[in-house]
Design a protein around this motif. Structure first.
Motif, short mmCIF file in Angstrom:
data_model
loop_
_atom_site.label_atom_id
_atom_site.label_comp_id
_atom_site.label_asym_id
_atom_site.label_seq_id
_atom_site.Cartn_x
_atom_site.Cartn_y
_atom_site.Cartn_z
N LEU A 138 0.86 -1.18 0.00
CA LEU A 138 0.00 0.00 0.00
C LEU A 138 0.89 1.23 0.00
O LEU A 138 1.57 1.51 1.00
N GLN A 139 0.94 1.92 -1.12
CA GLN A 139 1.69 3.17 -1.22
C GLN A 139 0.76 4.29 -0.78
O GLN A 139 -0.29 4.51 -1.38
N MET A 140 1.18 4.99 0.26
CA MET A 140 0.35 6.05 0.85
C MET A 140 1.05 7.39 0.64
O MET A 140 2.14 7.61 1.19
N ASN A 141 0.44 8.25 -0.14
CA ASN A 141 0.98 9.58 -0.42
C ASN A 141 0.08 10.65 0.16
O ASN A 141 -1.09 10.40 0.45
N THR A 142 0.62 11.84 0.26
CA THR A 142 -0.14 12.99 0.77
C THR A 142 -0.88 12.61 2.05
O THR A 142 -2.08 12.81 2.19
N LEU A 143 -0.15 12.05 2.99
CA LEU A 143 -0.76 11.56 4.22
C LEU A 143 -1.31 12.71 5.06
O LEU A 143 -0.74 13.81 5.08
#
Length: 121
Positions: A80-85
């Protein structure tokens, strides 16, 4: 025995990125759906994202456009690539999978132990 082992959680500032990974190990013939969940108010756990063995993905509205789920069928892994957290993404993230342990057995649902993601504002 089948185990799901998550890794990649940690502390990140808002706007940052993290990548979670989950590896399934043990006696496995095939894995159907793989997914990531996290606790949510009023629910035991909410679906964050899921992916079929064919690569079809589904996302919670709250993470669409920011998170990307992927899997490697040969390695029995899901990421799971999580960006702009955002701070509201702070939670323990759990890996989940429907696994067949033999050609004659039914699918069984398994959970990992969870990995903590903390997003500071």
């Amino acid at each position: 025995q089948v185990q799901l082992a998550e890794s990649g959680g940690g502390l990140v500032q808002a706007g940052g990125s993290l990548r979670l990974s989950c590896a399934a190990s043990g006696s496995i013939v095939s894995i159907n759906r793989m997914a990531w969940y996290r606790p949510a108010p009023g629910k035991q756990r909410e679906l964050v994202a899921s992916i079929t063995s064919g690569g079809s993905a589904n996302y919670a509205d709250s993470v669409k456009g920011r998170f990307t789920i992927s899997r490697d069928n040969a390695k029995n892994t899901v990421s799971l690539q999580m960006n702009t957290l955002k701070p509201e993404d702070t939670a323990v993230y759990y890996c989940n999978a429907d696994i067949r342990r033999s050609f004659y057995s039914a699918l069984v649902n398994y959970w990992g132990q969870g990995t903590q993601v903390t997003v500071s504002s």
